[in-house]
Design an enzyme around this catalytic site. Structure first.
Site, PDB file in Angstrom:
ATOM      1  N   ASP A  37       0.824  -1.210   0.000  1.00  0.00           N
ATOM      2  CA  ASP A  37       0.000   0.000   0.000  1.00  0.00           C
ATOM      3  C   ASP A  37       0.858   1.259   0.000  1.00  0.00           C
ATOM      4  OD1 ASP A  37       1.030  -0.224   2.495  1.00  0.00           O
ATOM      5  OD2 ASP A  37      -0.844   0.154   3.567  1.00  0.00           O
ATOM      6  N   HIS A 241      19.934   0.936 -20.054  1.00  0.00           N
ATOM      7  CA  HIS A 241      19.004   1.365 -19.002  1.00  0.00           C
ATOM      8  C   HIS A 241      19.467   0.885 -17.625  1.00  0.00           C
ATOM      9  CE1 HIS A 241      15.570   1.893 -22.176  1.00  0.00           C
ATOM     10  NE2 HIS A 241      16.502   2.827 -22.247  1.00  0.00           N
ATOM     11  N   ASP A 258      23.516   9.745 -16.701  1.00  0.00           N
ATOM     12  CA  ASP A 258      22.369  10.221 -17.491  1.00  0.00           C
ATOM     13  C   ASP A 258      21.318  10.624 -16.475  1.00  0.00           C
ATOM     14  OD1 ASP A 258      20.185  10.629 -19.136  1.00  0.00           O
ATOM     15  OD2 ASP A 258      20.500   8.816 -20.333  1.00  0.00           O
ATOM     16  N   ASP A 269      17.214  16.379 -19.927  1.00  0.00           N
ATOM     17  CA  ASP A 269      17.747  15.037 -20.167  1.00  0.00           C
ATOM     18  C   ASP A 269      19.201  15.218 -20.593  1.00  0.00           C
ATOM     19  OD1 ASP A 269      18.172  12.383 -20.786  1.00  0.00           O
ATOM     20  OD2 ASP A 269      16.751  12.313 -22.457  1.00  0.00           O
ATOM     21  N   HIS A 348      21.169   2.676 -30.427  1.00  0.00           N
ATOM     22  CA  HIS A 348      19.974   3.508 -30.219  1.00  0.00           C
ATOM     23  C   HIS A 348      19.975   4.671 -31.196  1.00  0.00           C
ATOM     24  CE1 HIS A 348      22.288   6.633 -28.020  1.00  0.00           C
ATOM     25  NE2 HIS A 348      22.867   5.661 -27.348  1.00  0.00           N
ATOM     26  N   HIS A 352      15.252  12.289 -29.445  1.00  0.00           N
ATOM     27  CA  HIS A 352      13.808  12.183 -29.217  1.00  0.00           C
ATOM     28  C   HIS A 352      13.318  13.570 -28.846  1.00  0.00           C
ATOM     29  CE1 HIS A 352      14.669  12.213 -24.846  1.00  0.00           C
ATOM     30  NE2 HIS A 352      15.615  11.320 -25.093  1.00  0.00           N
ATOM     31  N   HIS A 359      10.543  11.690 -22.974  1.00  0.00           N
ATOM     32  CA  HIS A 359      10.313  11.244 -24.365  1.00  0.00           C
ATOM     33  C   HIS A 359       8.978  11.866 -24.739  1.00  0.00           C
ATOM     34  CE1 HIS A 359      13.044   7.482 -23.658  1.00  0.00           C
ATOM     35  NE2 HIS A 359      13.714   8.609 -23.676  1.00  0.00           N
ATOM     36  N   GLU A 382      22.033  12.833 -28.637  1.00  0.00           N
ATOM     37  CA  GLU A 382      22.706  11.955 -27.682  1.00  0.00           C
ATOM     38  C   GLU A 382      23.406  10.761 -28.325  1.00  0.00           C
ATOM     39  OE1 GLU A 382      19.943   9.593 -25.254  1.00  0.00           O
ATOM     40  OE2 GLU A 382      18.310  10.829 -26.021  1.00  0.00           O
ATOM     41  N   TYR A 386      29.330   2.052 -27.424  1.00  0.00           N
ATOM     42  CA  TYR A 386      29.323   1.089 -26.328  1.00  0.00           C
ATOM     43  C   TYR A 386      30.030  -0.171 -26.812  1.00  0.00           C
ATOM     44  CZ  TYR A 386      25.523   4.372 -25.561  1.00  0.00           C
ATOM     45  OH  TYR A 386      24.790   5.526 -25.456  1.00  0.00           O
ATOM     46  N   ARG A 404      28.300   8.166 -23.711  1.00  0.00           N
ATOM     47  CA  ARG A 404      27.212   8.907 -24.355  1.00  0.00           C
ATOM     48  C   ARG A 404      27.345  10.357 -23.941  1.00  0.00           C
ATOM     49  NH1 ARG A 404      23.425   5.904 -23.078  1.00  0.00           N
ATOM     50  NH2 ARG A 404      22.487   6.835 -21.216  1.00  0.00           N
ATOM     51  N   GLU A 406      24.917  13.801 -24.130  1.00  0.00           N
ATOM     52  CA  GLU A 406      23.526  14.158 -24.447  1.00  0.00           C
ATOM     53  C   GLU A 406      23.195  15.581 -24.019  1.00  0.00           C
ATOM     54  OE1 GLU A 406      20.508  11.817 -22.355  1.00  0.00           O
ATOM     55  OE2 GLU A 406      19.056  12.373 -23.896  1.00  0.00           O
TER      56      GLU A 406
HETATM   57  N1  GLY Z   1      17.364   9.411 -20.250  1.00  0.00           N
HETATM   58  C1  GLY Z   1      16.516   8.858 -21.207  1.00  0.00           C
HETATM   59  C2  GLY Z   1      17.051   9.061 -22.558  1.00  0.00           C
HETATM   60  O1  GLY Z   1      18.190   9.459 -22.704  1.00  0.00           O
HETATM   61  O2  GLY Z   1      16.379   8.901 -23.528  1.00  0.00           O
HETATM   62 MN    MN Z   2      17.454  11.113 -24.015  1.00  0.00          MN
HETATM   63 MN    MN Z   3      19.195  10.630 -21.195  1.00  0.00          MN
END
Ligand code: GLY
Ligand code: MN
Ligand code: MN
Length: 435
Positions: A37, A241, A258, A269, A348, A352, A359, A382, A386, A404, A406
Site C-alpha cells: 500500500d 538502461h 544520465d 535530459d 539507439h 527524441h 520522451h 545523444e 558502447y 554517451r 547528451e
Molecule cells: N534518459 C533517457 C534518454 O536518454 O532517452
Molecule cells: Mn534522451
Molecule cells: Mn538521457
C-alpha cells in the site's frame, strides 16, 4: 519566470477541435503503488498539466467547442475534511473556476453520468486510450449512451481519435513560457552534473553521485527526476538502461551519468561521461573525441531545413567513419550503414522530442517522411558508443568502454539553442573542472 499559460493552451486546442467538430477528454491519472500500500508521489499526466496546470489526482478535463454554456469543464474531487487529513488538501469544486480559469467545475463522480449529454453535437472524441483498461470501457459506454442524441437529430461522436494530430501537435511546439521552464530545468540539472563531476572519486558508490544530483536539484525546487537516474561506472555504461547504481567506481574507468530533473514538471535530459580519476586514458579519449565530434555534427543540423532523421544521419556518419579509422569496424561507411554492422556499438537513435515528458509526444514521421524541424521544437542529441566487455571482435584495449554525450536542443529560426550547454563536454574542460 513566466508561468505556464494553461488557459492559452486550452484556447488553442479548442480552436483545433472546433475545426474537426471534436470534443477532448483528458485525465490526470491516479497515484500508483510501488509495493503493497506504499504509493509513489503523484505526478499528473503531461496532457493534463499542459491544459490545466492542476496537480491533484483523479481529475478530468473535458473540452467541448460546441458546448453552449461551457467549453472547458473540470471534473474534480469534492472537499472532504476527513480524507484531506490523510491525503492532503483539495481545491474543491466551488473554488476551481476562479482558481484555474475553466468555464465550469463539477464533481468527478458525475463525469460518466454527464458525459453523454455534454458530447452531443460533436462528431468525434479526442481521447488517449488506456490500452483496453477500465477507463476505455467507461468512455466507450458513455459514447454508446451519447448515440441517443442522434435520435433527436443531433450529432454524437462516431469516432474516438488519439491526441497525436491535435493536442500533441500543440505540445510539440513550445511557447516562450514552456521554453523558460525548460531552461530552468536545464540550469538546475547542469549545476548538478557539474557538482557530480567535481565530487567523483575512485572507490565511491555510483549511488553517491546519484544522491548528489538529487540533492542539488531538489534543493533548488525541482518537481522531481524526469526519469530514473543512471550512474554507470566502467562497463555498466554499456547497459543502456542501467539503474541499479550500486557498484563501486574504479580508478581508471569512465563513469556515465544520465540524469535530468524537472522544473515545474518540464524535463531535461543530460548525459555526461568522464573519467572517475579525472584523466582520460588514450583509448577512452579516442572514443570520447569521436562521440563528441558526432554530437557536434548532429547539433549543427538542428535547424529549419533539416529533418529529424538528418540529425541522426549526421551523427552516424561521424561515428562510423571513426570506428572504421580505429579498426573497430571493417569495410566502407556505406557498407557499415547498409549492413548495420555499427549497431554492435551504437544501437539507439540519436534524438527524441523532449518537453513535459522526457520522451515527449509528437509524430516523428509525416506521410512516411521524416518530419522537418520547426522553430519551437526541442529534441535531445545523444550519440554514444558502447563496446561490450566480451566483444572479442575488437582489440582488448577498447572493451568495456561506454560513452554517451547528451544535450537538449531548441530549434530556433537561426542557430540551435543548446539548453544544457552549461556542463562541459570538451574533454580538456572536463579534466580541468575535475582537477
Ligand atoms: N534518459 C533517457 C534518454 O536518454 O532517452
Ligand atoms: Mn534522451
Ligand atoms: Mn538521457
Amino acid at each position: 519566470m513566466a508561468d505556464i499559460d494553461a488557459g492559452a493552451h486550452r484556447r488553442a486546442l479548442l480552436e483545433r477541435l472546433a475545426e474537426e467538430n471534436a470534443a477532448c477528454l483528458v485525465f490526470s491519472g491516479s497515484p500508483a503503488f510501488r509495493n503493497a500500500d506504499s504509493e509513489y508521489r503523484f505526478r499528473p499526466t503531461s496532457d493534463f498539466l499542459y491544459l490545466t496546470g492542476f496537480t491533484e489526482p483523479d481529475t478530468a478535463l473535458l473540452l467541448v467547442p460546441n458546448g453552449e454554456e461551457a467549453k472547458s469543464i473540470l471534473f474534480l474531487r469534492e472537499r472532504d475534511p476527513k480524507a484531506e487529513v490523510w491525503t492532503g488538501r483539495r481545491l474543491g469544486v466551488e473554488r476551481a473556476v476562479e482558481a484555474l480559469g475553466v468555464d465550469d467545475a463539477r464533481p468527478v463522480d458525475a463525469l460518466f453520468e454527464d458525459l453523454p449529454k455534454l458530447l452531443a453535437g460533436h462528431e468525434a472524441l479526442v481521447y488517449e486510450s488506456d490500452g483496453g483498461g477500465a477507463r476505455d470501457r467507461d468512455v466507450l459506454d458513455a459514447l454508446a449512451r451519447a448515440r441517443s442524441a442522434r435520435r433527436r437529430g443531433e450529432a454524437s461522436p462516431s469516432a474516438w481519435i488519439e491526441p497525436e494530430a491535435t493536442l500533441h501537435e500543440l505540445r510539440l511546439r513550445k511557447d516562450e513560457a514552456e521554453l523558460e521552464a525548460m531552461r530552468r530545468a536545464a540550469a538546475l540539472t547542469t549545476d548538478a552534473h557539474r557538482a557530480a563531476m567535481r565530487a567523483a572519486k575512485p572507490g565511491m558508490l555510483e549511488m553517491e553521485l546519484e544522491a548528489r544530483i538529487e540533492f542539488e536539484c531538489r534543493s533548488k525546487g525541482s518537481t522531481g527526476p524526469a526519469y530514473t537516474t543512471i550512474v554507470a561506472g566502467g562497463a555498466n555504461a554499456c547497459i543502456l538502461h542501467y539503474v541499479e547504481n550500486d557498484a563501486r567506481l574504479e580508478d581508471g574507468d569512465l563513469v556515465l551519468i544520465d540524469a535530468g530533473y524537472e522544473w515545474n514538471y518540464h524535463a531535461s535530459d543530460v548525459t555526461r561521461t568522464f573519467p572517475v580519476n579525472g584523466r582520460f586514458s588514450p583509448e577512452q579519449r579516442t572514443l570520447y573525441d569521436l562521440v563528441l565530434a558526432a554530437q557536434h555534427a548532429a547539433i549543427a543540423r538542428c535547424h529549419v531545413g533539416s529533418s529529424f532523421d538528418d540529425v541522426h544521419d549526421a551523427a552516424l556518419d561521424v561515428l562510423v567513419d571513426g570506428l572504421i579509422e580505429h579498426g573497430l569496424l571493417g569495410g566502407t561507411r556505406e557498407e557499415a550503414i547498409e549492413s548495420e554492422s555499427y549497431r554492435r556499438f551504437y544501437m539507439h537513435r540519436t534524438s527524441h522530442w523532449i518537453g513535459l515528458d522526457v520522451h515527449d509526444c509528437g509524430a516523428y514521421y509525416r506521410d512516411g517522411e521524416s518530419r522537418p524541424l520547426e522553430p519551437g521544437m526541442v529534441l535531445t542529441v545523444e550519440p554514444g558508443l558502447y563496446v561490450a566487455e566480451d566483444d572479442d571482435t575488437v582489440e582488448e584495449r577498447w572493451r568495456g568502454i561506454g560513452i554517451r554525450i547528451e544535450d537538449d536542443v531548441h530549434v530556433t529560426g537561426g542557430d540551435p539553442e543548446v539548453l544544457t550547454a552549461a556542463v562541459p563536454t570538451d574533454p580538456d574542460e572536463i579534466e580541468a573542472l575535475m582537477a
